[in-house]
Design an enzyme around this catalytic site. Structure first.
Site, PDB file in Angstrom:
ATOM      1  CG  HIS A  40      23.699  39.939  37.845  1.00 35.04           C
ATOM      2  ND1 HIS A  40      23.760  40.648  39.363  1.00 35.04           N
ATOM      3  CD2 HIS A  40      23.815  38.785  38.065  1.00 35.04           C
ATOM      4  CE1 HIS A  40      23.953  39.679  40.114  1.00 35.04           C
ATOM      5  NE2 HIS A  40      24.107  38.544  39.440  1.00 35.04           N
ATOM      6  CE  LYS A  51      29.902  36.408  38.879  1.00 30.27           C
ATOM      7  NZ  LYS A  51      29.008  35.243  39.491  1.00 30.27           N
ATOM      8  CD  GLN A  65      29.245  35.592  34.512  1.00 34.18           C
ATOM      9  OE1 GLN A  65      29.830  34.548  33.904  1.00 34.18           O
ATOM     10  NE2 GLN A  65      28.724  35.485  35.533  1.00 34.18           N
ATOM     11  CG  ASP A  94      28.459  43.512  35.170  1.00 34.68           C
ATOM     12  OD1 ASP A  94      29.494  42.898  35.594  1.00 34.68           O
ATOM     13  OD2 ASP A  94      27.245  43.152  35.753  1.00 34.68           O
ATOM     14  CB  CYS A 120      20.976  37.894  39.727  1.00 32.00           C
ATOM     15  SG  CYS A 120      21.233  37.144  41.350  1.00 32.00           S
TER      16      CYS A 120
HETATM   17  N1  PLP Z   1      27.094  40.885  36.879  1.00 29.60           N
HETATM   18  C1  PLP Z   1      27.020  39.731  36.480  1.00 29.60           C
HETATM   19  C2  PLP Z   1      26.849  39.822  35.105  1.00 29.60           C
HETATM   20  C3  PLP Z   1      27.377  38.639  37.284  1.00 29.60           C
HETATM   21  O1  PLP Z   1      27.058  37.544  36.435  1.00 29.60           O
HETATM   22  C4  PLP Z   1      27.327  38.794  38.514  1.00 29.60           C
HETATM   23  C5  PLP Z   1      27.519  37.467  39.383  1.00 29.60           C
HETATM   24  O2  PLP Z   1      26.916  36.447  39.183  1.00 29.60           O
HETATM   25  C6  PLP Z   1      27.369  40.180  39.036  1.00 29.60           C
HETATM   26  C7  PLP Z   1      27.245  41.117  38.380  1.00 29.60           C
HETATM   27  C8  PLP Z   1      27.515  40.133  40.567  1.00 29.60           C
HETATM   28  O3  PLP Z   1      28.758  39.754  40.904  1.00 29.60           O
HETATM   29  P1  PLP Z   1      29.211  39.618  42.405  1.00 29.60           P
HETATM   30  O4  PLP Z   1      28.264  38.676  43.164  1.00 29.60           O
HETATM   31  O5  PLP Z   1      30.574  38.732  42.387  1.00 29.60           O
HETATM   32  O6  PLP Z   1      29.658  40.754  43.100  1.00 29.60           O
END
Ligand code: PLP
Length: 408
Positions: free
Chosen positions: A125, A228, A205, A202, A366
Site C-alpha cells: 500500500h 478495518k 488488512q 503492515d 493505493c
Molecule cells: N496498509 C494497507 C494494506 C491498507 O489496506 C491500508 C488502508 O487501506 C493502509 C495500510 C492504511 O491504513 P490507514 O489509512 O487506516 O492508515
C-alpha cells in the site's frame, strides 16, 4: 463435538447501517477492505464513554479524569492482550499510516546510511512505500521492491535474492488490500532474522481476519487500524519490541510525551507515552477495545471460515460473468475479489453497481505499482467481512450482469 452454526443473520442484526436503504434499495456492503461497518457494541462503548467518562486523560485528579484514564489505559491492556504483547509495547496512533511513519522517522531514519536499502514487496500500500521513500531520499538510501508473480503471490525467491548486506530494513504487507494475497511472513521474518534485519509487518488488512501472536511472530513492528476491524476511524496502533521502543527518540513533541520541560532542555516520558504527544483519541481507544471484544465474541476463526466460504462462492459466481478477469488468484488468499471487465473501466462498473446498492471500491486501491505490474489502471474490488452473506454475492453478480449489458 459439532461446531456451532455461524449465524450471519444474528451478526447482521448487530450492524444498524446494514439496514440503511441506499439508492432506494438493499445495501450490499462489499467495501470492507476500505473500512468495515460498526456493531452496536462498538457504537455503545463510544456513546458510553462520552456520556459517562469523558475528560482529559493522565492529568487531572477529578472523578471523570480518573474514569477517562481507566477507560483509555484499560483499552491499551485489551489491545495488548489481542497481540499477546505487554501494554508498554502498544503505541496508540491514528492508524496504520501514522504507525509506519513513526517507525520510518523514529527507528529507521537515525540508522539509515547512504547506499542502504529498504526492502518492500511489489504489492505494498502507498502507506508502506512513501514513508520509506521520504527517509531514504533524505539519507541517500533507496527503496527496493520484490517481484509479484502472475497469481498475485510474492515471488519468494525473488524477494530472497534482494536480501543483501545493504538491506537495512524490511517492510511487508501481511494481507494485500488489493488482491487478498496472504504473504508468507513467517518465512520472511525467519530469513530476515538470520541476517539481523528488522521487519515491520503492515497488519492493516489482517487483524480482523487472522490471529496474530506478536512475540511468536518474531517481527520487530506491526501496525494496524481500528476501522478495518469493526472499530472507529482515525485510531490504530503500533506494536513494537520493547527494546526498540525504549531506545527510539520521540518524533512528535507536545504534552504528555515529556517528563520535564524547560526552555533550556526537555526530557522524555517512557515508551509508549513518549510517542503519544497531545490529547489522544480516548473514545477511539475505547471503541477499538470494544471491537476486539466483539470479534472475540463471534470468534476470529469462525469469521475467517465464513469469509473463506463466501470467497469460494463469490469467486465461482464471478467466473460465470462473461469478460470478467480476476486479478489475484493466490492459493493463500483472504476475502478480496479484485477484477477487471472487458466491457468497461472499473470506475464505470462501480458506478453502475452503486445504482443496484452494491458498494465496492474501484481504482488503484493505493497500490499504483501493483496495478502497473498487472498492466491495469484500476480494478473493481469486492471485499468481505463477518456480516456479508450469500445475498450480497448474488446482488453483486446480478449488478455485474446489468453492467455488462449496459456497457456492451
Ligand atoms: N496498509 C494497507 C494494506 C491498507 O489496506 C491500508 C488502508 O487501506 C493502509 C495500510 C492504511 O491504513 P490507514 O489509512 O487506516 O492508515
Amino acid at each position: 463435538m459439532s461446531t456451532p452454526r455461524y449465524d450471519v443473520d444474528a451478526i447482521r442484526a448487530q450492524f444498524p447501517i446494514l439496514s440503511e436503504p441506499v439508492r432506494g434499495g438493499r445495501l450490499a456492503y462489499l467495501d470492507n477492505a476500505a473500512t468495515t461497518q460498526k456493531p452496536d457494541a462498538v457504537l455503545a462503548a463510544i456513546d458510553d464513554y462520552y456520556r459517562h467518562k469523558n475528560a482529559n486523560v493522565h492529568r487531572a485528579v477529578h472523578d471523570l479524569a480518573e474514569r477517562a484514564t481507566t477507560a483509555y489505559e484499560g483499552a491499551r491492556d485489551r489491545i495488548a492482550r489481542w497481540f499477546h504483547a505487554a501494554r508498554e509495547q502498544i503505541v496508540f496512533t491514528r492508524g496504520t499510516t501514522e504507525a509506519i511513519n513513526l517507525v520510518a522517522y523514529s527507528f529507521l531514519r537515525p540508522r539509515l546510511q547512504p547506499g542502504d536499502e529498504v526492502l518492500l514487496t511489489g504489492m505494498e500500500h502507498h502507506s508502506n512505500i512513501v514513508p520509506w521513500q521520504l527517509v531514504a531520499r533524505e539519507k541517500g538510501a533507496r527503496v527496493v521492491a520484490a517481484p509479484v508473480l502472475d497469481d498475485g503471490s510474492l515471488d519468494f525467491d525473488g524477494w530472497t535474492a534482494l536480501l543483501n548486506e545493504r538491506t537495512r530494513f524490511i517492510a511487508v504487507v501481511h494481507v494485500s488490500n488489493s488482491l487478498g494475497t496472504v504473504n508468507p511472513i513467517d518465512r520472511m521474518i525467519a530469513a530476515a532474522k538470520a541476517r539481523g534485519i528488522p521487519v515491520l509487518v503492515d497488519g492493516a488488512q489482517s487483524i480482523a481476519h487472522l490471529a496474530i501472536d506478536f512475540p511468536a511472530l518474531g517481527a520487530d513492528f506491526l501496525t494496524c487500524s481500528a476501522h478495518k476491524a469493526y472499530g472507529p476511524t482515525g485510531f490504530g496502533c503500533l506494536v513494537g519490541r520493547r527494546e526498540h521502543l525504549d531506545a527510539m527518540p520521540p518524533w512528535h513533541g507536545g504534552g504528555d510525551m515529556i517528563r520535564t520541560v524547560s526552555f533550556e532542555e526537555s526530557t522524555w516520558n517512557e515508551a509508549p507515552y513518549r510517542f503519544e504527544a497531545g490529547t489522544p483519541d480516548m473514545a477511539g481507544a475505547v471503541g477499538f477495545a470494544a471491537a476486539l471484544d466483539w470479534i472475540e465474541s463471534v470468534g476470529l476463526d469462525a469469521i475467517a471460515a465464513h469469509e473463506h466460504r463466501l470467497l469460494v462462492e463469490g469467486t465461482a459466481l464471478l467466473a460465470d460473468i462473461p469478460g470478467l478477469r480476476m486479478i489475484g488468484t493466490a492459493k493463500n488468499k483472504g476475502g478480496v475479489m479484485s477484477f477487471v471487465m472487458t466491457v468497461g473501466h472499473a470506475q464505470d462498473i462501480g458506478t453502475i453497481l452503486d445504482q443496484y446498492g452494491v458498494a465496492v471500491r474501484t481504482g488503484h486501491h493505493c497500490t499504483m505499482p501493483l496495478m502497473a505490474r498487472f498492466g491495469v489502471p484500476a480494478t473493481v474490488r469486492a471485499s468481505l467481512a463477518a456480516y456479508n452473506n450469500r445475498d450480497d454475492l448474488d446482488q453483486l453478480a446480478m449488478a455485474l450482469r446489468k453492467a455488462s449489458r449496459l456497457l456492451a
